[in-house]
Every structure is written in structure tokens, then in C-alpha cells.
Motif scaffolding. Structure first.
Motif, short mmCIF file in Angstrom:
data_model
loop_
_atom_site.label_atom_id
_atom_site.label_comp_id
_atom_site.label_asym_id
_atom_site.label_seq_id
_atom_site.Cartn_x
_atom_site.Cartn_y
_atom_site.Cartn_z
N PRO A 1 -2.02 12.75 4.85
CA PRO A 1 -3.16 11.82 5.46
C PRO A 1 -3.50 10.73 4.68
O PRO A 1 -4.20 9.83 5.69
CB PRO A 1 -4.43 13.16 4.94
N THR A 2 -3.25 10.46 3.58
CA THR A 2 -3.56 9.05 2.95
C THR A 2 -2.36 8.21 3.53
O THR A 2 -2.87 6.99 3.79
CB THR A 2 -3.36 9.03 1.35
N ALA A 3 -1.51 8.38 3.65
CA ALA A 3 -0.42 7.35 4.24
C ALA A 3 -0.66 7.15 5.76
O ALA A 3 -0.56 6.11 6.17
CB ALA A 3 1.07 8.19 4.31
N GLN A 4 -1.23 8.22 6.50
CA GLN A 4 -1.74 7.95 7.85
C GLN A 4 -2.66 6.92 8.13
O GLN A 4 -2.82 5.95 8.71
CB GLN A 4 -2.14 9.13 8.50
N ALA A 5 -3.89 7.26 6.85
CA ALA A 5 -5.04 6.26 6.75
C ALA A 5 -4.50 4.70 6.67
O ALA A 5 -5.14 3.81 7.25
CB ALA A 5 -5.73 6.94 5.65
N LEU A 6 -3.38 4.62 5.69
CA LEU A 6 -3.04 3.20 5.52
C LEU A 6 -2.38 2.51 6.77
O LEU A 6 -2.54 1.52 6.81
CB LEU A 6 -2.16 3.31 4.38
N VAL A 7 -1.61 3.35 7.45
CA VAL A 7 -0.82 2.78 8.73
C VAL A 7 -1.85 2.51 9.67
O VAL A 7 -1.82 1.52 10.44
CB VAL A 7 0.09 4.07 9.05
N ASN A 8 -3.11 3.02 9.56
CA ASN A 8 -4.24 2.90 10.65
C ASN A 8 -4.57 1.52 10.23
O ASN A 8 -5.35 1.02 11.29
CB ASN A 8 -5.00 4.01 10.78
N VAL A 9 -4.74 1.09 9.21
CA VAL A 9 -5.28 -0.12 8.90
C VAL A 9 -4.39 -1.51 8.72
O VAL A 9 -4.73 -2.43 8.97
CB VAL A 9 -6.05 -0.04 7.25
N PHE A 10 -3.14 -1.03 8.18
CA PHE A 10 -2.35 -2.15 7.55
C PHE A 10 -1.34 -2.47 8.58
O PHE A 10 -0.52 -1.37 9.01
CB PHE A 10 -1.70 -1.82 6.20
N THR A 11 -1.02 -3.57 9.19
CA THR A 11 0.09 -4.13 9.94
C THR A 11 0.80 -5.24 9.59
O THR A 11 1.86 -5.27 10.04
CB THR A 11 -0.44 -4.32 11.44
N ASP A 12 0.12 -5.88 8.34
CA ASP A 12 0.90 -7.09 8.11
C ASP A 12 1.36 -7.11 6.77
O ASP A 12 2.00 -7.92 6.15
CB ASP A 12 -0.26 -8.12 8.11
N ILE A 13 1.27 -5.84 6.11
CA ILE A 13 2.09 -5.66 4.74
C ILE A 13 2.63 -4.49 4.82
O ILE A 13 2.40 -3.49 5.56
CB ILE A 13 0.73 -5.68 3.64
N PRO A 14 3.65 -4.24 3.81
CA PRO A 14 4.46 -2.96 3.75
C PRO A 14 3.55 -1.85 3.41
O PRO A 14 2.83 -1.76 2.46
CB PRO A 14 5.45 -3.17 2.60
N VAL A 15 3.53 -0.72 3.94
CA VAL A 15 3.09 0.66 3.68
C VAL A 15 4.27 1.55 3.27
O VAL A 15 5.06 1.81 4.10
CB VAL A 15 2.25 1.14 4.96
N VAL A 16 4.22 2.28 1.99
CA VAL A 16 5.16 3.02 1.78
C VAL A 16 4.62 4.51 1.63
O VAL A 16 3.70 4.72 0.87
CB VAL A 16 5.65 2.61 0.06
N ALA B 1 0.82 -1.15 0.03
CA ALA B 1 -0.10 -0.06 -0.01
C ALA B 1 0.80 1.53 0.12
O ALA B 1 1.77 1.45 0.89
CB ALA B 1 -0.78 -0.09 1.43
N VAL B 2 0.54 2.23 -0.80
CA VAL B 2 1.36 3.56 -1.06
C VAL B 2 0.52 4.53 -0.67
O VAL B 2 -0.51 4.81 -1.35
CB VAL B 2 2.11 3.49 -2.43
N GLY B 3 1.23 5.55 0.22
CA GLY B 3 0.27 6.66 0.53
C GLY B 3 1.08 7.92 0.12
O GLY B 3 2.14 8.11 0.60
#
Length: 333
Positions: A98-113, A92-94
């Protein structure tokens, strides 16, 4: 018998394209799915998307992209994150805070970039810049040389009071405002601010300070940058010089100087991180990437505006510019 053989052969031939198509669909389904959530569309963030794709294509990485635009809506950013989770994206890329924060709040098991994030630590995307770490986040910061930008603006204009419009609800906007305030205070200058919560408020906020400032500095604040023409209109009518920290958004405007990142190169750096993740690296091994090479930045001058305001751009600065606007023409050096 002969008729039966022909029918059998015909059925085999007709089946071949369907089988091949099925194989292609199966191969495509095996390609990693990368969900890209962009806070809003404007030239800088659009350039990040292009650079990211170009890098992956240049190194032969085949991926499927799901591009989503939150249209500057925080709640939409959260909805996009949930969509990516339901779709089982691999990465997941943010793009923007704000979009990156939303991704970090949802994903813990895949890479967030994250990409084009001014202050990943302050935004809560990482807890340290030291590597390795165990978090699932990595990305590229667009932290600008705010001190140097303010110093340049003061040098060119002789301004004693510098104005700034910023988004109070955006972590990077607040961080950059505070840095600009510290930079002006270090130079013994005054700093006047106006806060906004959305792009519709930018023009009125600029009007509220225009009579009290000698120059205006606009940082890489996504909400304000997306409404930069409004700032430009107010500043131009008042003959107040404008500096923007994002050159990709100033074309066609009456700015005096723009100095900041080439966001296409931030996209290339983002693509390189995705490449490393696809090759098996962990996010914590990569950490936060800060671009510091002078070639990652661009300096623009509008000599027509300088002449109108009676400002002389020193030759050494003009010689170092990537772009100058003169006689209405864009000259790329």
C-alpha cells in the motif's frame, strides 16, 4: 589599541564554532534525502529498514532519512507520499504494497524503490519485469515459494484441508491466497479461506474456519502477519498446526513450522538498489530484484509443538533448519 586588538581576536575566535557549525549544516543539507514509508511496524518490515541502513553505511553512502509509519492506514500512506513530495525527497522508498502504491501515484520524476512486495506487477508498480524500461520504479520482491511451503505443511501434518486467513484489500494478500489455493488443489487438498479488512478481524476470521481445517497456512500478508498471535491463539487451543511464511514473527508463538525470507537480507538488497541509484543508475536499468539464494530463507521448527500434536519432524528437515524450538529454548544452528 591593545584592547581593540584583543576584542578583535576574541570576536574572531567566538565566530569560528558558528562558522564550522554552519558548514556542517550546509554539508548535511547536500546529502540526498531518502523518504521511507512503511505500511506498519512489525519485525519483518522493521528488519527491512535496518538492513537498508546497514548496507548504505557499509558502503559509505551518507544520506538523510525521513522514516514514516502509516500504521496500516491506506489514507495515511497517501498523506505520507504527499509529505515526501512537499519535502522534495530525492528517493522515495515504500516498504509493503500500500505504501509503495501511494508513492507511485504521486511521484513520476524521482526514483521510487519498493521493498517487501510480493507481486510488483500485479500491484501496478511495474508494467514488466524485463529491463531496461522507462518507468521510475525499482525494488525488491518477497515472493515466497508458496507451492513448496504448502507441500511441506501437508507432508508434515497429513492435512487434507488447509485454512488461510488473508487481507482482501491488500494486493499481495490476494495474490498469495490465490497461489496457496492453486498449490492445495494441485496436491488434491481442500482449501478454506477467511477474508479480513484489518487486523482487528483476524481472530474472528480464524475462529470461523478453525473447526473445518486440519492445518492453517499464513502467508506474508502484512495485515494478518501483524495479528499472528491471534491466529496462533485460536490454532493452539484447537490443536491445529500452524505454518507461517514469515519466521521473523513467530518467536514466542505455538507455531509448528515457519519458512520464509530473512527480511534483513531484503533490507540489504534494498540498500544496494539505493546505492546504485545514488551512483547514477536509472530505475529501469535495475528492475525488480528477486532473491532466490537458499541462504536468503530461514526454516524454523517448534519441536515442542510437534510433540504436543504427535507430529514427527524428519531428521533431514531438522538438520536443514536455521532455528528449532525445543524445551522452550530457541536453538540457532
Amino acid at each position: 589599541m591593545k584592547k581593540a586588538s584583543i576584542l578583535l581576536l576574541l570576536s574572531f575566535v567566538l565566530a569560528m564554532p558558528l562558522s564550522a557549525a554552519g558548514t556542517q549544516e550546509s554539508a548535511a543539507a547536500k546529502e540526498p534525502l531518502v523518504g521511507v514509508s512503511k505500511f506498519l511496524a512489525h519485525p519483518a518490515l522493521d528488519a527491512v529498514e535496518v538492513g537498508m541502513q546497514d548496507h548504505l553505511e557499509s558502503v559509505g553512502k551518507s544520506v538523510r532519512f525521513d522514516f514514516q509509519n502509516a500504521n496500516a492506514d491506506v489514507s495515511a500512506s497517501a498523506q505520507i507520499a504527499q509529505k515526501f513530495k512537499a519535502d522534495n525527497v530525492d528517493i522515495a522508498v515504500g516498504i509493503a504494497t500500500p505504501t509503495a502504491q501511494a508513492l507511485v501515484n504521486v511521484f513520476t520524476d524521482i526514483p521510487v524503490v519498493f521493498s517487501a512486495i510480493t507481486d510488483p506487477l500485479g500491484a501496478g508498480l511495474v508494467t514488466t519485469y524485463d529491463t531496461p524500461y522507462t518507468e521510475n520504479t525499482t525494488g525488491v520482491s518477497d515472493m515466497n515459494p508458496v507451492d513448496a511451503q504448502i507441500e511441506l505443511l501437508a507432508r508434515l501434518t497429513g492435512a487434507k484441508v488447509i485454512g488461510n486467513v488473508y487481507a482482501s484489500g491488500e494486493a499481495n494478500g490476494v495474490t498469495l491466497m490465490e497461489q496457496a489455493k492453486a498449490a492445495t488443489e494441485n496436491l488434491g487438498l481442500e482449501f478454506v479461506t477467511a477474508a479480513v479488512s484489518n487486523t482487528a478481524e483476524v481472530m474472528q476470521a480464524t475462529q470461523s474456519i478453525i473447526g473445518r481445517v486440519d492445518a492453517i497456512y499464513i502467508a506474508t500478508d502484512n495485515t494478518v502477519i501483524s495479528a499472528l498471535p491471534s491466529v496462533d491463539d485460536v490454532a493452539s487451543k484447537a490443536n491445529v498446526p500452524l505454518m507461517a511464511a514469515d519466521p521473523s514473527n513467530v518467536e514466542g508463538l505455538d507455531f509448528l513450522v515457519a519458512w520464509g525470507f530473512d527480511y534483513y537480507k531484503i533490507g540489504l538488497a534494498t540498500g544496494k538498489i539505493i546505492e546504485q541509484l545514488l551512483d547514477g543508475k536509472e530505475p529501469g536499468e535495475i528492475g525488480t530484484v528477486f532473491l532466490t539464494d537458499p541462504t536468503d530463507f530461514e526454516l524454523w521448527f517448534n519441536l515442542d509443538v510437534a510433540a504436543k500434536l504427535g507430529i514427527t519432524i524428519p531428521d533431514d528437515l531438522k538438520d536443514s533448519a536455521a532455528v528449532v524450538i525445543q524445551d522452550g529454548q530457541k536453538i540457532v544452528r
